[in-house]
Design a protein around this motif. Sequence first.
Motif, PDB file in Angstrom:
ATOM      1  N   ASP A  68      25.657-100.313  40.797  1.00 38.93           N
ATOM      2  CA  ASP A  68      25.000 -99.444  41.773  1.00 38.93           C
ATOM      3  C   ASP A  68      23.603 -99.068  41.280  1.00 38.93           C
ATOM      4  N   LYS A  69      22.947 -98.151  41.983  1.00 39.10           N
ATOM      5  CA  LYS A  69      21.569 -97.784  41.646  1.00 39.10           C
ATOM      6  C   LYS A  69      21.466 -97.143  40.268  1.00 39.10           C
ATOM      7  N   ASN A  70      22.578 -96.591  39.754  1.00 38.66           N
ATOM      8  CA  ASN A  70      22.576 -95.975  38.430  1.00 38.66           C
ATOM      9  C   ASN A  70      22.805 -96.979  37.309  1.00 38.66           C
ATOM     10  N   GLY A  71      23.114 -98.230  37.679  1.00 36.91           N
ATOM     11  CA  GLY A  71      23.442 -99.230  36.675  1.00 36.91           C
ATOM     12  C   GLY A  71      24.918 -99.267  36.339  1.00 36.91           C
ATOM     13  N   GLY A 120      26.224-103.522  15.080  1.00 40.31           N
ATOM     14  CA  GLY A 120      25.417-104.703  15.347  1.00 40.31           C
ATOM     15  C   GLY A 120      24.786-104.670  16.724  1.00 40.31           C
ATOM     16  N   GLY A 121      23.789-105.537  16.922  1.00 39.77           N
ATOM     17  CA  GLY A 121      23.089-105.596  18.197  1.00 39.77           C
ATOM     18  C   GLY A 121      21.996-104.552  18.296  1.00 39.77           C
ATOM     19  N   VAL A 122      21.469-104.414  19.499  1.00 41.04           N
ATOM     20  CA  VAL A 122      20.374-103.487  19.770  1.00 41.04           C
ATOM     21  C   VAL A 122      20.782-102.567  20.915  1.00 41.04           C
ATOM     22  N   ASN A 123      20.511-101.282  20.757  1.00 44.25           N
ATOM     23  CA  ASN A 123      20.767-100.303  21.808  1.00 44.25           C
ATOM     24  C   ASN A 123      19.438 -99.938  22.445  1.00 44.25           C
ATOM     25  N   ASP A 124      19.289-100.237  23.749  1.00 40.69           N
ATOM     26  CA  ASP A 124      18.032 -99.888  24.430  1.00 40.69           C
ATOM     27  C   ASP A 124      18.030 -98.456  24.934  1.00 40.69           C
ATOM     28  N   ASN A 125      19.144 -97.743  24.739  1.00 45.12           N
ATOM     29  CA  ASN A 125      19.256 -96.322  25.093  1.00 45.12           C
ATOM     30  C   ASN A 125      19.099 -96.049  26.585  1.00 45.12           C
ATOM     31  N   HIS A 126      19.275 -97.058  27.421  1.00 44.34           N
ATOM     32  CA  HIS A 126      19.184 -96.835  28.868  1.00 44.34           C
ATOM     33  C   HIS A 126      20.384 -96.068  29.405  1.00 44.34           C
ATOM     34  N   PHE A 127      21.506 -96.152  28.708  1.00 49.19           N
ATOM     35  CA  PHE A 127      22.641 -95.282  29.027  1.00 49.19           C
ATOM     36  C   PHE A 127      22.589 -94.134  28.032  1.00 49.19           C
TER      37      PHE A 127
END
Length: 519
Positions: A68-71, A120-127
């Motif tokens: 949805d619009k919130n991802g 591991g990995g990368v967190n883009d902090n979008h959530f």
Amino acid sequence: MKKLLILILVSQISIIYSYSQNEKKANISVDFSRNNQAISPLIFGQFVEYLGRCIDGGMYDENSALSDKNGFRKDVLLKVQELQTPLLRFPGGTVVKIYHWQDGIGPKTNRPKRKNLIWGGVNDNHFGTAEFIEYCREIGAEPFLVVNMATATPEEASNWVEYCNGTGDTYWANLRRQHGYEKPFNVKYWGIGNEEYAATDIGRDQNVEKYIEDSWMFVKLMKLQDTSIKLTLVGNSIDLKWSERVLQEMHPVCDFLSIHLYSIPSNSGYSTLLSSIDAFNTDFDAMRTLLEATPQKAENFSSWYRFPPRQAPVKLAIDEWGIWDMNSGKGRGDYQMEYTYNWGHALAVGKFLNLFQRNADLIGLATWAQTVNVLAPIMTSRDSSFKQTVFTTLKAYRQNTLANNLEITVKTSGSNDWNKNIDVVASTSDNRNELVISALNLSAQEAIELNIDLKNLPEGKHIQSIQLSSFEAPSIDSVNDFGKECVTETISTIKAKSEEPVHIQLMPATINFVRFKLQ
């Protein structure tokens, strides 16, 4: 008494079950004169962490046509809503030790990407914070936030409380408003660290005395922001000295003491799985002793703290629990945590929840770890999702567990080993107009005749109706998958007289709920 018939509609065919003299029997005595013990609805909570595909690529995916619009993945959201989750814990877990909440607020284009040093990995902090709160609102859950004690400061935690709950004309509350959230988030539940005793984790509070010293500073600054918040402090059911010291020194400000209970069987056998859950009786016995030795009320709490002490007895927060059967070789993904659960695991989850209900006087909240993809009831692919077998158990118990636990007496006709095949608890509504018997037949081969005798019904009450809901699968090894669900539910209506025992057949390897309505 007239012969009892149970009519179960399967594929529009009525099947009449009768009882063999050779069937195993269990006699359940339900005495309504016994005292009730309230069951916290918060025991049906869930937990999400920045681990593998739990959040990114699971519950949250901005680039998916299914979002949805919130991802939020809409197909996943609908399934989480089915669980009627009352409480959702975030952001960890072990990863909280490197998490700085300021990275996850404001315009997403401005949020920094961080390497996930833990998983591991990368967190883009979008959530981030606001997205988590929005998700809680979508599913009707109370938010439960855990603060970073390892690489953050008490002031940072205090600022997070202000950002979430502040109502005044102050910096962090105003920043929340600038981000589009005029009203406070009103986050009531907060955790002070996570497994700080773990020597292999990032942290500086692995000595209990250091944890106590540092926690007091976190508690003070956070409570001075909002005196109404409820705090969970780190306990340990294995290291009882740790838990004892935390309770001794911090009980005036400890609403909940955290313990983590993961079933990690020594082999992949079904009986070993069930035994691993039985072993947690020892944990509860030990924690009961500690909590009973803890003052029920906080006395002589200095007014110079400028906030009140806890107002109710300390309860347990089982804020991580679940099944991690590492011997089966079925795990995939990061740390092999994308695990396939079979029907045997679903039965074991019922055993877990019966254990929780029997210890309802101790438990204030519990959160299954985790909700999506990672040791989870919900699994996703890029374009689909499905419910694992354990989803059935979590949903069914949430729907069928009433407000209060009622102690019952169980007598069986089998040997001590066979007796372990029947696992039964009872719950009642506050007005005692409803009773639910939650009964597991854990035997993979034998049916059980369940005889339920209701004693001392509330004055003037009699049985109005009885409904049996049973969940089963073709075998204990059966699993769900994309487009394939192995679990079936049958619902039947039972006729019986109030003054006579009720006879019900529990088929092998089934989860059963017998709901009595009284009038």
